[in-house]
Design a protein around this motif. Sequence first.
Motif, PDB file in Angstrom:
ATOM      1  N   VAL A  67       0.003  -0.742   0.251  1.00 33.92           N
ATOM      2  CA  VAL A  67       0.363  -0.255  -0.138  1.00 33.92           C
ATOM      3  C   VAL A  67       1.149   1.576  -0.333  1.00 33.92           C
ATOM      4  O   VAL A  67       0.825   2.330  -0.544  1.00 33.92           O
ATOM      5  CB  VAL A  67      -1.052   0.048   1.571  1.00 33.92           C
ATOM      6  N   GLN A 113       3.382  -0.293   4.072  1.00 38.96           N
ATOM      7  CA  GLN A 113       2.087  -1.123   4.956  1.00 38.96           C
ATOM      8  C   GLN A 113       1.684  -2.048   3.689  1.00 38.96           C
ATOM      9  O   GLN A 113       1.758  -1.605   1.950  1.00 38.96           O
ATOM     10  CB  GLN A 113       1.127   0.136   4.373  1.00 38.96           C
ATOM     11  N   MET A 115      -1.006  -5.239   2.383  1.00 37.27           N
ATOM     12  CA  MET A 115      -2.374  -5.839   3.235  1.00 37.27           C
ATOM     13  C   MET A 115      -1.723  -7.483   2.963  1.00 37.27           C
ATOM     14  O   MET A 115      -1.458  -7.903   1.567  1.00 37.27           O
ATOM     15  CB  MET A 115      -3.438  -5.998   1.784  1.00 37.27           C
ATOM     16  N   ASP A 147      -3.239  -2.800  11.803  1.00 38.40           N
ATOM     17  CA  ASP A 147      -2.611  -0.981  11.640  1.00 38.40           C
ATOM     18  C   ASP A 147      -3.806  -0.444  13.001  1.00 38.40           C
ATOM     19  O   ASP A 147      -4.865  -1.094  13.030  1.00 38.40           O
ATOM     20  CB  ASP A 147      -3.462  -0.175  10.192  1.00 38.40           C
ATOM     21  N   ASN A 162      -7.038   1.578  12.271  1.00 35.79           N
ATOM     22  CA  ASN A 162      -7.656   1.171  10.801  1.00 35.79           C
ATOM     23  C   ASN A 162      -8.666  -0.893  11.177  1.00 35.79           C
ATOM     24  O   ASN A 162      -8.997  -0.932  10.294  1.00 35.79           O
ATOM     25  CB  ASN A 162      -6.198   1.271   9.512  1.00 35.79           C
ATOM     26  N   SER A 177      -5.943  -7.034   5.449  1.00 40.43           N
ATOM     27  CA  SER A 177      -5.824  -6.529   6.810  1.00 40.43           C
ATOM     28  C   SER A 177      -4.730  -5.807   6.393  1.00 40.43           C
ATOM     29  O   SER A 177      -3.547  -6.144   6.464  1.00 40.43           O
ATOM     30  CB  SER A 177      -6.656  -6.821   8.156  1.00 40.43           C
ATOM     31  N   PRO A 178      -4.772  -4.661   6.484  1.00 40.98           N
ATOM     32  CA  PRO A 178      -3.453  -3.664   7.124  1.00 40.98           C
ATOM     33  C   PRO A 178      -2.463  -3.955   7.075  1.00 40.98           C
ATOM     34  O   PRO A 178      -3.081  -3.405   8.415  1.00 40.98           O
ATOM     35  CB  PRO A 178      -4.171  -1.706   6.383  1.00 40.98           C
ATOM     36  N   TRP A 195       1.777  -2.601   8.794  1.00 38.95           N
ATOM     37  CA  TRP A 195       2.929  -2.130   8.875  1.00 38.95           C
ATOM     38  C   TRP A 195       3.556  -2.804   9.353  1.00 38.95           C
ATOM     39  O   TRP A 195       3.819  -3.468  10.275  1.00 38.95           O
ATOM     40  CB  TRP A 195       2.988  -0.954   9.591  1.00 38.95           C
TER      41      TRP A 195
END
Length: 687
Positions: free
Chosen positions: A79, A89, A91, A218, A221, A237-238, A240
Amino acid sequence: MRPVSMLQMWTALTTMLLLLAAAVAAATGATTHGGCLPSCGGVDIPYPFGIGPGCFREGFEVECINSGPVLAGTPLRVVQLTLDPDESQVMLPIGWQCYNVSDPDDTYKWDYGNTTMNKDGVYRISNTHNMLVVVGCNTVGYVASKRTEGGADANAFNTGCMSYCNNSASAQDGLCDGVGCCHVSIPPGLTDNYFNFREYDHSTMMEYSPCDYAFLVDRNNYTFRRSDLKMNTKRTSPVWLDWAIRGNSSISGDIPSCKQASKTDQYACVSTHSDCVDSTNGPGYNCKCSSGYQGDAYLPNGCTNINECANPAKYSCYGVCSDIEGGYKCDCPAGYQSRYPRTERCTQKFPLAAQISVGAIGGILVLAFLAFFFVLRKEKQRARDFYRKNGGLTLEKARTIKIYTRGDLKPVLKSTNVIGKGGFGEVYKGVVDGVIVAVKKPNGRSVLEKEQFPNEVTILSQVSHKNIVRLLGCCLEVDNPMLVYEFISKGSLEDNLHRADNKELLDLDVRLCILEDSAHGLAYMHSQTHNTILHGDVKPANILLDENFSPKIADFGISRLIAQGKDHTRNIIGDMSYMDPVYLQTGRLTDKSDVYSFGVVILELISRKRATHSDNNSLVRSFLECHQTGESMTELFDKEIATTGDLELLNKLVQIAVECLNLEADQRPSMTDVAGRLVTLHRSRNP
Ligand SMILES: *[C@@H]1O[C@H](CO)[C@@H](O)[C@H](O)[C@H]1NC(C)=O
Ligand SMILES: *[C@@H]1O[C@H](CO)[C@@H](O)[C@H](O)[C@H]1NC(C)=O
Ligand SMILES: *[C@@H]1O[C@H](CO)[C@@H](O)[C@H](O)[C@H]1NC(C)=O
Ligand SMILES: *[C@@H]1O[C@H](CO)[C@@H](O)[C@H](O)[C@H]1NC(C)=O
Ligand SMILES: *[C@@H]1O[C@H](CO)[C@@H](O)[C@H](O)[C@H]1NC(C)=O
């Protein structure tokens, strides 16, 4: 056929271009990043990341698939990718397990979300940005990472949380605190995305919670919804990731930190103005541009100077901003100041109050200066006025006398230089123009006749006689003009006659000479010059003796000059002891007044006794009485000369004196007569 050939040509052309690009990339080397795709799907791909061969550092490959970047060799969508902070970042898949409706005691489907994203060990899951979320009713979910040798759950990290629901209504939207959803922080060092669960009987809740879920996300998030108890298992899901240059895990002890890495040729921080920073999550290091620079520290010359002034929002400056290499200067404009112009407003150096006071002080100074200047001018003007008043212009024209300025005489007029004091004023001895002089400074208000003065002075200055003290010049820039005379070494006759400490032995010859020469001087002044100049104050104090005891008469005409300004008849200046009684009565000074005074001087010289007015002129009276009665005068004579047997000569001197002292002024001899008779007397003694 033609369209086909066109297509072939097009293919050939693109192939050639691609080859060319590859060649350029190979030639310029990986680090130049030239010819590499800078981004993919709107995501920047900065080196050490890169797409395609030669464009990335080993382990940082990114692939551009379906217009989107993915970590090479994985389906994990990227991302965001940044150098500073060194984060990406991505997924990541979620982990899950689902229960069999007919056998809700047991799971029949699961996926633990295992990925192979970290085969080169570049990434660590960010513990600061992410959290572990477990969704489900009656479950314990956890993240397991860093598998180590050992049993079934032998992982370096095993952390998770428990979620429970009393009934279908228990779980609340927005709350993820242990009912239907729980979340927990994760430790640093996680390398893998891999989850696991404990299994619990789901028979009573298959309706609303048939599965358990676990995922990293996140922190900002994810918000729990009750519907998530039945979420799509394909969901991602995002997350880091912290990335770093961590060395090659297949080479043991390879470049884990800045200190060691900087010595190797694998060192990644190749740009000038770059710094190395040890990783805070896992081993290894990152490269950053030094303060004041920005860009890609992993590329040679990747760090470039920041023009801070163009970004005042980030680089504040309240003054005048100017960019310099590696920073910027921020100064207040002229006249302004601030301790920290970058963060504090510049204020005027001199606040109004200060300006006013500075202005006031300046003004006062200017006024003081002007006043001083004015006073100086005034003083000069005064000096000029005195000069003019005292006849400076006339004297200037006469050119016979030197006119001194106050400055010329200033060094002389010191109290230590005073050699005499009297009614007239003070006499100073000093050197002016290399000549020893006596400066006579009158005191008190002047009584000089202003118009007469220059004429008289001019005449006096023209007088040149060996028995008259020479007037050298005068200073007119003061109210009372000062007179400058030649200096006579032995002082006055009075001093030599009566000085208590060191009486000079004056023999008769010397005394005769003194009388004779003094008479010559007076006679010269009375008759030899075309203007008759009277002395007015003849007395031993005004007869000076040089080193040869040769007399020089001082202050010629000065008494008269001084007297003239005043009332003619009643202002008598001069020593009463030597004063002509006729002059006292009439106030008219004549040459015979000087003759009278000279008579007293003769008596004083032969008796060596002071003529004093206060004792009723006893000296003069004694001689006159003896002369009248014919008594012997031997007693009256100075023993020093009377013993030599020159009584006859002394009597003749007394005879001359008595004639001089005649109360009938007309009967007195003239000075020329006196001088002549003295010469005769002297000759008779030394034929
Ligand atoms: C690690 O070293 C091995 C052997 O030298 C090499 O094949 C591999 O590409 C290296 N990996 C990285 C990430 O540098
Ligand atoms: C669910 O459990 C029943 C009973 O044990 C079994 O017969 C059935 O095959 C299971 N279904 C699946 C999809 O595994
Ligand atoms: C995850 O997958 C990799 C590669 O398929 C495998 O080597 C590793 O053992 C797996 N991890 C777990 C915990 O299953
Ligand atoms: C727990 O569930 C039971 C059965 O659904 C219900 O009767 C009870 O009120 C619930 N308790 C709470 C505190 O929600
Ligand atoms: C959460 O992440 C997704 C994917 O990156 C993004 O589209 C979304 O805007 C994020 N939401 C928040 C609240 O950050």
